[in-house]
Scaffold this active site. Structure first.
Site, PDB file in Angstrom:
ATOM      1  N   PHE A 152       0.891  -1.159   0.142  1.00  0.00           N
ATOM      2  CA  PHE A 152      -0.188   0.009  -0.141  1.00  0.00           C
ATOM      3  C   PHE A 152       0.941   1.175   0.035  1.00  0.00           C
ATOM      4  CE2 PHE A 152      -1.824   2.810   3.433  1.00  0.00           C
ATOM      5  CZ  PHE A 152      -2.529   3.777   2.411  1.00  0.00           C
ATOM      6  N   THR A 196       2.823  -9.725   1.253  1.00  0.00           N
ATOM      7  CA  THR A 196       1.502  -9.131   1.531  1.00  0.00           C
ATOM      8  C   THR A 196       1.036  -7.952   0.189  1.00  0.00           C
ATOM      9  OG1 THR A 196       2.158  -7.232   2.969  1.00  0.00           O
ATOM     10  CG2 THR A 196       1.146  -9.109   4.062  1.00  0.00           C
ATOM     11  N   SER A 224       0.855  -6.421  10.900  1.00  0.00           N
ATOM     12  CA  SER A 224      -0.537  -6.545  11.772  1.00  0.00           C
ATOM     13  C   SER A 224      -0.245  -6.629  13.344  1.00  0.00           C
ATOM     14  CB  SER A 224      -1.260  -7.582  11.114  1.00  0.00           C
ATOM     15  OG  SER A 224      -2.292  -7.962  12.092  1.00  0.00           O
ATOM     16  N   TYR A 228       4.728  -7.081  17.160  1.00  0.00           N
ATOM     17  CA  TYR A 228       4.907  -6.074  16.033  1.00  0.00           C
ATOM     18  C   TYR A 228       5.417  -4.585  16.754  1.00  0.00           C
ATOM     19  CZ  TYR A 228       3.752  -2.465  12.675  1.00  0.00           C
ATOM     20  OH  TYR A 228       3.700  -1.212  11.618  1.00  0.00           O
ATOM     21  N   VAL A 254      -8.777  -1.191   9.484  1.00  0.00           N
ATOM     22  CA  VAL A 254     -10.329  -0.786   9.776  1.00  0.00           C
ATOM     23  C   VAL A 254     -10.863  -0.191   8.450  1.00  0.00           C
ATOM     24  CG1 VAL A 254      -9.636   1.208  10.895  1.00  0.00           C
ATOM     25  CG2 VAL A 254     -11.979   0.055  11.413  1.00  0.00           C
ATOM     26  N   ASN A 266     -14.502  -3.301  16.965  1.00  0.00           N
ATOM     27  CA  ASN A 266     -14.041  -4.090  18.298  1.00  0.00           C
ATOM     28  C   ASN A 266     -14.108  -3.019  19.462  1.00  0.00           C
ATOM     29  OD1 ASN A 266     -13.344  -6.508  16.615  1.00  0.00           O
ATOM     30  ND2 ASN A 266     -11.411  -5.340  16.260  1.00  0.00           N
TER      31      ASN A 266
HETATM   32  P1  NAD Z   1       1.693  -3.638   3.060  1.00  0.00           P
HETATM   33  O1  NAD Z   1       1.582  -4.982   3.665  1.00  0.00           O
HETATM   34  O2  NAD Z   1       0.644  -3.140   2.062  1.00  0.00           O
HETATM   35  O3  NAD Z   1       3.180  -3.328   2.461  1.00  0.00           O
HETATM   36  C1  NAD Z   1       4.245  -4.105   3.010  1.00  0.00           C
HETATM   37  C2  NAD Z   1       4.970  -4.376   1.970  1.00  0.00           C
HETATM   38  O4  NAD Z   1       6.292  -5.269   2.187  1.00  0.00           O
HETATM   39  C3  NAD Z   1       4.332  -5.550   1.164  1.00  0.00           C
HETATM   40  O5  NAD Z   1       4.259  -5.280  -0.311  1.00  0.00           O
HETATM   41  C4  NAD Z   1       4.891  -7.114   1.349  1.00  0.00           C
HETATM   42  O6  NAD Z   1       4.864  -7.906   0.432  1.00  0.00           O
HETATM   43  C5  NAD Z   1       6.411  -6.372   1.493  1.00  0.00           C
HETATM   44  N1  NAD Z   1       7.245  -7.615   2.327  1.00  0.00           N
HETATM   45  C6  NAD Z   1       6.894  -7.981   3.661  1.00  0.00           C
HETATM   46  N2  NAD Z   1       7.786  -8.904   4.131  1.00  0.00           N
HETATM   47  C7  NAD Z   1       8.814  -8.724   3.016  1.00  0.00           C
HETATM   48  C8  NAD Z   1      10.032  -9.373   2.939  1.00  0.00           C
HETATM   49  N3  NAD Z   1      10.402 -10.191   4.031  1.00  0.00           N
HETATM   50  N4  NAD Z   1      10.892  -8.989   1.997  1.00  0.00           N
HETATM   51  C9  NAD Z   1      10.195  -8.184   0.930  1.00  0.00           C
HETATM   52  N5  NAD Z   1       9.347  -7.563   1.229  1.00  0.00           N
HETATM   53  C10 NAD Z   1       8.324  -7.804   2.273  1.00  0.00           C
HETATM   54  O7  NAD Z   1       1.586  -2.403   4.445  1.00  0.00           O
HETATM   55  P2  NAD Z   1       1.824  -0.977   4.424  1.00  0.00           P
HETATM   56  O8  NAD Z   1       0.579  -0.583   5.061  1.00  0.00           O
HETATM   57  O9  NAD Z   1       2.085  -0.308   3.107  1.00  0.00           O
HETATM   58  O10 NAD Z   1       3.088  -0.691   5.604  1.00  0.00           O
HETATM   59  C11 NAD Z   1       4.280  -0.386   4.965  1.00  0.00           C
HETATM   60  C12 NAD Z   1       5.039   0.220   6.106  1.00  0.00           C
HETATM   61  O11 NAD Z   1       4.450   1.179   7.135  1.00  0.00           O
HETATM   62  C13 NAD Z   1       5.271  -1.044   7.063  1.00  0.00           C
HETATM   63  O12 NAD Z   1       6.627  -1.147   7.560  1.00  0.00           O
HETATM   64  C14 NAD Z   1       4.387  -0.820   8.171  1.00  0.00           C
HETATM   65  O13 NAD Z   1       4.696  -1.664   9.460  1.00  0.00           O
HETATM   66  C15 NAD Z   1       4.443   0.390   8.177  1.00  0.00           C
HETATM   67  N6  NAD Z   1       3.363   1.243   9.078  1.00  0.00           N
HETATM   68  C16 NAD Z   1       2.041   1.284   8.176  1.00  0.00           C
HETATM   69  C17 NAD Z   1       0.803   1.788   8.907  1.00  0.00           C
HETATM   70  C18 NAD Z   1      -0.309   1.840   8.328  1.00  0.00           C
HETATM   71  O14 NAD Z   1      -1.246   2.241   8.795  1.00  0.00           O
HETATM   72  N7  NAD Z   1      -0.587   1.407   6.930  1.00  0.00           N
HETATM   73  C19 NAD Z   1       0.907   2.205  10.197  1.00  0.00           C
HETATM   74  C20 NAD Z   1       2.145   2.322  10.852  1.00  0.00           C
HETATM   75  C21 NAD Z   1       3.256   1.803  10.086  1.00  0.00           C
END
Ligand code: NAD
Length: 360
Positions: A26, A50, A102, A165, A209, A226
């Site tokens: 994302f 993911t 997650s 996490y 959510v 929740n």
């Molecule tokens: P997402 O799951 O859409 O993106 C994560 C990406 O990382 C995915 O494309 C997945 O395939 C890739 N990935 C996972 N494991 C991997 C691995 N071992 N090697 C290579 N690629 C791998 O999630 P997102 O919401 O886009 O989150 C991006 C970052 O932002 C993450 O670090 C997440 O922890 C952080 N984050 C997101 C939010 C949110 O609200 N979306 C909030 C806080 C932190």
């Protein structure tokens, strides 16, 4: 003109090579889209755990063939140091987003979370150091605040982590801080609060959510809250997060570097309010939603009750201005889900697999 607009012009005038890890996810795919629109060269590293090819194909469609030619996708894994080394070659800026994200899933499977979010993070730091990358910007999380009761959240005060996490993200911040002192590396951590927008996955038990609710309402499925609905979050539209990443990558004020920042809107919204806003946006398309009500169930373990950011540090040191407000962002997200959940996927994507791509 505002700082971010000036910055985008400056970036566009001087193309650089960027590595976006998690580019098929994302946030990563939205960073990729913005960078390609600004005529940058981008390498994407993702193992598609993911993330999806559909996200990349959508970026390709949106930016057009010419800009897409500046993108190289490596299907690889950050748990493999060799994949990280290959991805960092000739890169100026790293935007490290790849992680498992997650809270409840991390409680079910702490070992996988450690492997990707801590070992994978360390691999990326080492590879970026070895390649002489100028700046390492990485995704941290509001989860690092854990059980700290203070509100709004300010960067120096964190509590005890409430999930594996959260602990992984806090460990990443400590590694980044250590790499600054041990190896003289420049990094900036961005503690995202609840980010939302196009291409956020609405499916599966661990979906966030907003996409989960929008998809449920569109599909005519029940929406679950929740808890009692008074749980509040600081929901932040993706464009603000993209802005924060570009500001962090290019910040040249010494005081701004090797810091962590809250990246959010700086406002709180309860889940009950959020439900009403989303329903209100979807109702013109789906009149059946007019009398719909959420179903309440138990709180999830590991979740915090209230989360709101103080964003003054990012405002003062990075020039961050989250100008996409919640309602505007929700309207864009709802529009995207309404268009996408019924559309057909298509086309092909060219992928480079590192010779050493690990299947860890
Ligand atoms: P997402 O799951 O859409 O993106 C994560 C990406 O990382 C995915 O494309 C997945 O395939 C890739 N990935 C996972 N494991 C991997 C691995 N071992 N090697 C290579 N690629 C791998 O999630 P997102 O919401 O886009 O989150 C991006 C970052 O932002 C993450 O670090 C997440 O922890 C952080 N984050 C997101 C939010 C949110 O609200 N979306 C909030 C806080 C932190």
């Amino acid at each position: 003109m505002r700082t971010y607009e000036v910055l985008q012009e400056r970036i566009e005038e001087q193309p650089s090579t960027w590595l976006v890890t998690g580019a098929a996810g994302f946030i990563g795919s939205n960073l990729l889209e913005r960078l390609l629109r600004l005529n940058q060269r981008v390498i994407g590293l993702d193992n598609l755990a993911t993330g999806s090819r559909a996200n990349l194909l959508e970026v390709k469609r949106l930016v057009g063939e010419q800009k897409w030619a500046n993108f190289r996708f490596l299907e690889g894994d950050i748990r493999s140091l060799r994949d990280c080394h290959e991805a960092c070659h000739s890169v100026r800026y790293v935007l490290h987003q790849a992680a498992l994200g997650s809270v409840p899933q991390s409680i079910d499977d702490p070992i996988s979370y450690h492997a990707t979010n801590v070992t994978g993070f360390l691999n990326m730091q080492v590879a970026a150091r070895d390649a002489g990358v100028s700046r390492f910007v990485y995704a941290s999380s509001s989860a690092t605040y854990g059980d700290d009761p203070g509100m709004p959240k300010v960067e120096p005060t964190v509590g005890r982590p409430l999930s594996p996490y959260a602990l992984t993200k806090y460990a990443d911040e400590m590694y980044a801080d250590l790499f600054a002192r041990c190896y003289g590396r420049d990094s900036i951590g961005l503690r995202y609060f609840n980010v939302f927008g196009p291409r956020q996955d609405p499916n599966g038990a661990y979906a966030a959510v907003i996409p989960q609710w929008v998809a449920s309402m569109i599909r005519g499925e029940p929406v679950h809250i929740n808890g009692d609905g008074q749980t509040a979050r600081d929901f932040c539209y993706i464009d603000n997060v993209v802005q924060a990443n570009l500001l962090a990558a290019t910040a040249d004020d010494e005081a701004a570097i090797n810091q962590v920042y809250n990246i959010a809107l700086g406002e709180k919204t309860t889940l009950s309010q959020l439900f009403e806003m989303i329903r209100g946006l979807l109702e013109p398309r789906y009149p059946r939603l007019r009398d719909s009500r959420p179903a309440h169930r138990d709180f999830r373990s590991g979740d915090v009750q209230l989360s709101q950011a103080d964003i003054s540090k990012a405002t003062n040191l990075l020039g961050y201005r989250p100008d996409r407000r919640l309602k505007e962002g929700l309207a864009k997200a709802v529009e995207w889900y309404a268009g996408t959940l019924t559309a057909q996927p298509a086309a092909e994507l060219s992928v480079v697999r590192p010779a050493t791509a690990s299947k860890a």
